[in-house]
Design a protein around this motif. Structure first.
Motif, mmCIF file in Angstrom:
data_model
loop_
_atom_site.group_PDB
_atom_site.id
_atom_site.type_symbol
_atom_site.label_atom_id
_atom_site.label_comp_id
_atom_site.label_asym_id
_atom_site.label_seq_id
_atom_site.Cartn_x
_atom_site.Cartn_y
_atom_site.Cartn_z
ATOM 1 N N SER A 50 1.252 -1.283 0.527
ATOM 2 C CA SER A 50 -0.082 -0.115 -0.121
ATOM 3 C C SER A 50 0.179 1.247 -0.163
ATOM 4 C CB SER A 50 -0.900 0.282 1.315
ATOM 5 O OG SER A 50 -1.924 -1.230 1.170
ATOM 6 N N LEU A 51 0.733 1.546 -1.288
ATOM 7 C CA LEU A 51 1.351 3.452 -0.701
ATOM 8 C C LEU A 51 -0.326 4.395 -0.330
ATOM 9 C CD1 LEU A 51 2.328 3.238 -4.540
ATOM 10 C CD2 LEU A 51 4.177 2.753 -2.435
ATOM 11 N N PRO A 97 7.972 -5.741 4.627
ATOM 12 C CA PRO A 97 7.414 -5.906 3.374
ATOM 13 C C PRO A 97 8.775 -5.511 2.164
ATOM 14 C CG PRO A 97 5.845 -5.009 4.236
ATOM 15 C CD PRO A 97 7.354 -5.188 5.181
ATOM 16 N N LEU A 98 8.768 -3.995 2.354
ATOM 17 C CA LEU A 98 9.845 -2.954 1.476
ATOM 18 C C LEU A 98 10.675 -3.441 0.872
ATOM 19 C CD1 LEU A 98 8.763 0.947 3.248
ATOM 20 C CD2 LEU A 98 8.422 -0.065 1.257
ATOM 21 N N LEU A 99 11.857 -4.457 1.437
ATOM 22 C CA LEU A 99 12.892 -5.108 1.231
ATOM 23 C C LEU A 99 12.141 -6.108 0.290
ATOM 24 C CD1 LEU A 99 14.208 -4.357 4.432
ATOM 25 C CD2 LEU A 99 14.276 -2.292 3.091
ATOM 26 N N CYS A 100 11.379 -6.575 0.345
ATOM 27 C CA CYS A 100 10.987 -7.831 -0.782
ATOM 28 C C CYS A 100 10.067 -7.092 -1.369
ATOM 29 C CB CYS A 100 10.456 -9.180 0.438
ATOM 30 S SG CYS A 100 11.688 -9.237 1.870
ATOM 31 N N LEU A 174 10.700 5.801 -4.743
ATOM 32 C CA LEU A 174 9.302 5.989 -4.197
ATOM 33 C C LEU A 174 9.192 5.141 -2.591
ATOM 34 C CD1 LEU A 174 6.651 7.563 -4.452
ATOM 35 C CD2 LEU A 174 6.106 5.581 -6.286
ATOM 36 N N LEU A 175 9.843 4.751 -2.449
ATOM 37 C CA LEU A 175 9.929 3.435 -1.167
ATOM 38 C C LEU A 175 10.588 3.870 0.265
ATOM 39 C CD1 LEU A 175 9.283 0.060 -2.955
ATOM 40 C CD2 LEU A 175 7.515 0.862 -2.318
ATOM 41 N N LEU A 176 11.499 4.463 -0.493
ATOM 42 C CA LEU A 176 12.230 4.753 0.921
ATOM 43 C C LEU A 176 13.433 5.961 0.546
ATOM 44 C CD1 LEU A 176 14.718 1.209 1.908
ATOM 45 C CD2 LEU A 176 12.708 2.627 2.546
ATOM 46 N N ASP A 177 12.495 7.210 1.581
ATOM 47 C CA ASP A 177 13.312 7.941 1.411
ATOM 48 C C ASP A 177 14.934 8.579 1.896
ATOM 49 O OD1 ASP A 177 13.274 8.260 4.261
ATOM 50 O OD2 ASP A 177 11.888 9.259 3.813
ATOM 51 N N GLY A 312 10.625 4.262 5.514
ATOM 52 C CA GLY A 312 9.441 4.229 4.637
ATOM 53 C C GLY A 312 9.676 5.120 3.727
ATOM 54 N N PHE A 313 8.546 5.794 2.823
ATOM 55 C CA PHE A 313 8.760 7.776 2.053
ATOM 56 C C PHE A 313 7.755 8.670 3.189
ATOM 57 C CE2 PHE A 313 7.366 10.187 -1.444
ATOM 58 C CZ PHE A 313 8.331 10.217 -1.884
#
Length: 537
Positions: A50-51, A97-100, A174-177, A312-313
């Protein structure tokens, strides 16, 4: 009776007390409005990440297709091995989950992979040291352009010698600042050294990314918080725009400030962060005094405590409205932001993602390996090499770490040339060098100080006392810059009308001596002094 008594008590309040009461009521409403509904924390069973609303709005832009990966580089001394690094990545991937994740270009969605990120090892041992930097630069460039359809996180460990190593991390921007990517590197180094620290240190839970997206959407739907946005937001950000201005190419300039320099020049009564931001504030004001907002300031401390452990972002920006005499007080400014990461900053993030910014973004980070024992990890530098995409034609990333500071400046070369950038960095270094050890006896005369300012501003070596500023190539914008530099370096506030009228060093120095000479300790030369005494007699 109760209402009448309350009205009577309210009527007895002074205007200041009423204003304070209204502010307390507003803050209470704001705190209540920020509290998410229970379903925001309900677990979600889905393979799609989810964004938040501002991430989705950016994902829809056509210019987003040009985005490359965000890249940071950690230069350190250690005996870290690839198996240790891979184990730490696997641990972190269990809870985040961002890392996968991988990016599906057709559906424009981030999907969760079944497999964790696989780190790679690059051996430079045996290669001549003169070729190391070229090889590392090639690896950085490759990581920045690495496709994200299989995995969004890319990790490379470069072994330069038995002790010296580089850790390169690249992530879909867009996933990690930038701060979250630095924090990820921090965690990786920490857990490779102390694997047992993993369970105690990680506080985020599986699904927290979905929780944040739900919370974010709920915040934006609340009318009171929307009203807060329109009340507090800068005028330039209240108008929504459909797309940001495409920045087709990005140049990077990096400056390192060693700890010895900081120890020699930083004042003892302020933090390094405040010292550096004061100098930046003064430099940027000379460029952007005609703007309502001088620059946007980003600080991880603005993240909400509910999500401060979440990678995250987070576009957490503070608009800084500089004044010639103002100092951007970091502590006071952040303390006054009672709501920290709120719907106001969420609206601000959406506006910046939609319309971009014509003024700089300043990001302040710090890096220190957590939970490390002894001296097994010695940092040499921490650099932010690639933004991925830019919301502004000029962004500065300041990374404070144990070995000093890194200033990584990313800019659009079509709008900002290298000459302007050099002027800014030179001014910044000059301001940082100022300390209490300056010997006034060695100070140049007033005409010489003015001539030095003109030479630096006009990039001309030889300037005669009777040559006009405008004849030497100066223009109206540089007059504003001249006014700022005189105030910055000579502590004089000269009216801009005087700078237009007295256009030579001779005339300008005579005016300053006549109006400010005694108070500043300047004396006219011998000939001028004799003429003044004759005239007085």
């Amino acid at each position: 009776m109760t209402s009448n008594s309350a009205l009577s008590q309210f009527a007895d309040l002074s205007p200041q007390q009423r204003q304070l009461l209204f502010e307390k009521i507003r803050q209470k409403k704001l705190s209540n409005a920020r509290r998410p509904l229970e379903d925001a924390f309900a677990p979600i069973a889905t393979d799609v990440i989810s964004l938040s609303p501002h991430q989705r709005s950016l994902l829809e832009l056509d210019t987003f297709a040009q985005a490359t990966n965000r890249v940071i580089e950690i230069n350190f001394e250690s005996q870290l091995g690839l198996p240790q690094l891979q184990q730490a990545i696997d641990q972190l991937s269990q809870v985040n989950p961002l890392l996968c994740s991988r990016f599906d270009h057709q559906q424009k969605q981030f999907l969760i992979n079944d497999l964790s990120t696989t780190a790679t090892l690059s051996e430079l041992v045996g290669m001549p040291e003169s070729q190391h930097e070229e090889a590392i630069a090639h690896t950085r460039d490759k990581l920045a352009r690495q496709p994200n359809d299989r995995q969004c996180l890319h990790v490379t460990l470069i072994k330069c010698s038995e002790q010296k190593q580089r850790l390169l991390l690249a992530m879909h921007p867009l996933l990690l600042d930038s701060y979250s990517l630095l924090r990820l590197a921090n965690q990786l180094l920490s857990y490779t050294e102390n694997p047992m620290a993993f369970e105690a240190a990680i506080q985020s839970e599986p699904g927290s990314q979905h929780r944040f997206a739900n919370w974010s959407a709920q915040m934006l739907e609340q009318k009171f918080l929307q009203d807060e946005w329109h009340r507090l937001a800068p005028k330039m950000m209240t108008t929504e725009s459909s797309s940001i201005t495409a920045i087709s190419k990005v140049a990077t300039s990096s400056t390192q400030i060693a700890s010895d320099f900081i120890d020699s020049h930083a004042p003892r009564d302020v933090s390094v962060k405040q010292w550096l931001c004061n100098a930046l504030n003064q430099c940027l004001y000379s460029w952007l005094s005609h703007h309502e907002i001088t620059y946007w300031f980003s600080d991880p401390l603005l993240k909400d405590s509910e999500f401060e452990n979440l990678l995250g972002f987070f576009p957490y920006y503070v608009p800084v409205k500089g004044q010639p005499d103002d100092v951007f007080d970091i502590t006071r400014t952040l303390a006054n932001l009672h709501t920290r990461y709120s719907a106001v900053s969420e609206h601000l993030g959406r506006a910046l993602c939609s319309s971009g910014s014509q003024i700089p973004l300043i990001h302040y980070h710090w890096f220190d390996v957590e939970n490390h024992q002894g001296e097994s990890v010695k940092l040499a530098s921490v650099q932010h090499h690639n933004n991925g995409f830019m919301l502004s034609p000029f962004e500065i990333h300041i990374i404070e770490h144990g070995a000093g500071l890194n200033l990584d400046i990313h800019f659009d070369p079509d709008r900002i040339n290298s000459k302007q950038l050099n002027l800014l960095t030179n001014d910044l270094k000059a301001l940082l060098r100022q300390d209490n050890t300056t010997d006034s006896a060695n100070t140049n005369s007033l005409p010489e100080q003015l001539r030095a300012i003109w030479r630096d501003l006009l990039q001309i070596n030889s300037i005669e006392p009777d040559q006009s500023f405008f004849e030497l190539g100066g223009h109206s914008l540089q007059v504003t810059e001249l006014k700022f530099r005189i105030k910055q370096q000579l502590k004089l506030d000269i009216p801009i009308s005087v700078l237009y009228e007295l256009t030579t060093i001779e005339k300008l120095s005579s005016f300053i001596l006549a109006t400010h000479g005694n108070s500043l300790g300047w004396l006219p030369d011998a000939e001028g002094q004799e003429e003044e005494e004759e005239g007085t007699l």
